[in-house]
Design a protein around this motif. Structure first.
Motif, PDB file in Angstrom:
ATOM      1  N   LYS A 177     -30.714  55.853 -31.582  1.00 16.42           N
ATOM      2  CA  LYS A 177     -31.200  56.630 -32.719  1.00 16.42           C
ATOM      3  C   LYS A 177     -30.952  55.923 -34.050  1.00 16.42           C
TER       4      LYS A 177
ATOM      5  N   LEU B 102     -27.840  66.379 -34.662  1.00 18.54           N
ATOM      6  CA  LEU B 102     -26.550  65.737 -34.886  1.00 18.54           C
ATOM      7  C   LEU B 102     -25.667  66.577 -35.811  1.00 18.54           C
TER       8      LEU B 102
ATOM      9  N   THR C 295     -33.625  64.711 -35.019  1.00 20.03           N
ATOM     10  CA  THR C 295     -32.353  64.117 -34.589  1.00 20.03           C
ATOM     11  C   THR C 295     -31.246  64.420 -35.593  1.00 20.03           C
TER      12      THR C 295
ATOM     13  N   CYS D 136     -27.433  56.728 -26.294  1.00 22.06           N
ATOM     14  CA  CYS D 136     -28.389  57.628 -26.944  1.00 22.06           C
ATOM     15  C   CYS D 136     -28.258  57.558 -28.465  1.00 22.06           C
ATOM     16  N   LEU D 137     -27.030  57.627 -28.966  1.00 15.28           N
ATOM     17  CA  LEU D 137     -26.793  57.577 -30.408  1.00 15.28           C
ATOM     18  C   LEU D 137     -27.119  56.190 -30.968  1.00 15.28           C
TER      19      LEU D 137
ATOM     20  N   PRO E  95     -32.378  58.218 -38.551  1.00 16.67           N
ATOM     21  CA  PRO E  95     -33.005  58.990 -37.475  1.00 16.67           C
ATOM     22  C   PRO E  95     -34.071  59.946 -38.019  1.00 16.67           C
TER      23      PRO E  95
ATOM     24  N   ARG F 160     -34.265  64.073 -24.903  1.00 13.46           N
ATOM     25  CA  ARG F 160     -35.230  63.238 -25.635  1.00 13.46           C
ATOM     26  C   ARG F 160     -34.989  61.748 -25.346  1.00 13.46           C
ATOM     27  N   TYR F 161     -33.733  61.380 -25.194  1.00  7.74           N
ATOM     28  CA  TYR F 161     -33.404  59.983 -24.893  1.00  7.74           C
ATOM     29  C   TYR F 161     -33.999  59.578 -23.548  1.00  7.74           C
TER      30      TYR F 161
ATOM     31  N   LEU G  69     -30.633  66.159 -27.335  1.00  6.03           N
ATOM     32  CA  LEU G  69     -30.629  64.729 -27.677  1.00  6.03           C
ATOM     33  C   LEU G  69     -30.729  63.863 -26.420  1.00  6.03           C
TER      34      LEU G  69
END
Length: 205
Positions: free
Chosen positions: A129, A147, A143, A125-126, A139, A181-182, A178
């Motif tokens: 982004k 974060l 986001t 996921c990260l 991002p 959304r991913y 997060l």
């Protein structure tokens, strides 16, 4: 459905924050303030301060909250200030109540387990982004906000001497959003599952 004016939303949030803080310590408003400040700094969105009703919000906060503190000081005197400010704030921050839990990996392990099985998808996921088509990218603002929210809560309590499982639960909210959304971006037809992933923790807490 009628739209609620922004001013009423802000004032309502101040009321919630104040009542939520009545029985606990300064991090109930310190951390949200720090998160918002750093978000405005990172995104260079200082103009948003004009929309925050800081003067009226602070005044309302004091009108609702100050009487409670004055009443507690009047009723309990030194015992209140020593227990509330001393034990529940300064002492817990500097002296561990459970020394065996004061290890660097404590909250990392706690939050991996708290988010399980979704925590296994956080690295991807990260990565998604920050990387796009083989190059680094900044991002989007949402986001960045999520974060910062998660990172500040984690770092703040990681540096406290006393550690409790529940202290970093507030970072599960942005982490769930997060991840939701991913999954929505990866599998559009499963948007309902993504929404469930994002909202489970709100319903639990």
């Amino acid at each position: 459905m009628a739209t609620v004016p922004a001013e009423k939303v802000l004032l309502r949030d101040v009321c919630r924050r104040r009542f939520g803080n009545a029985d606990q310590r300064a991090n109930r408003f310190l951390l949200p303030g720090l998160i918002i400040f750093l978000f405005l700094a990172v995104t260079k969105s200082w103009q948003e301060l004009k929309q925050m009703k800081l003067c009226s919000g602070t005044l309302l906060f004091l009108i609702i909250g100050l009487p409670w503190y004055l009443a507690m000081i009047s009723l309990h005197g030194d015992a209140f200030t020593k227990t509330f400010l001393g034990t529940h704030n300064l002492l817990r921050a500097t002296v561990s109540e459970h020394p065996r839990d004061n290890v660097i990996y404590y909250y990392t392990l706690v939050n991996i387990l708290a988010l399980f099985p979704w925590s296994g998808f956080l690295p991807q996921c990260l990565w998604q982004k920050f990387r796009k088509q083989g190059s680094w990218q900044r991002p989007d603002d949402l986001t960045v906000f999520l974060l910062l929210w998660a990172a500040i809560v984690f770092v703040f309590f990681q540096n406290m001497a006393t550690k409790y499982i529940t202290y970093t639960y507030p970072l599960l909210f942005p982490a769930a959003l997060l991840l939701g959304r991913y999954w929505r971006s990866k599998v559009p037809e499963c948007s309902a599952a993504a929404i469930c992933c994002s909202t489970d923790y709100f319903t639990l807490f």
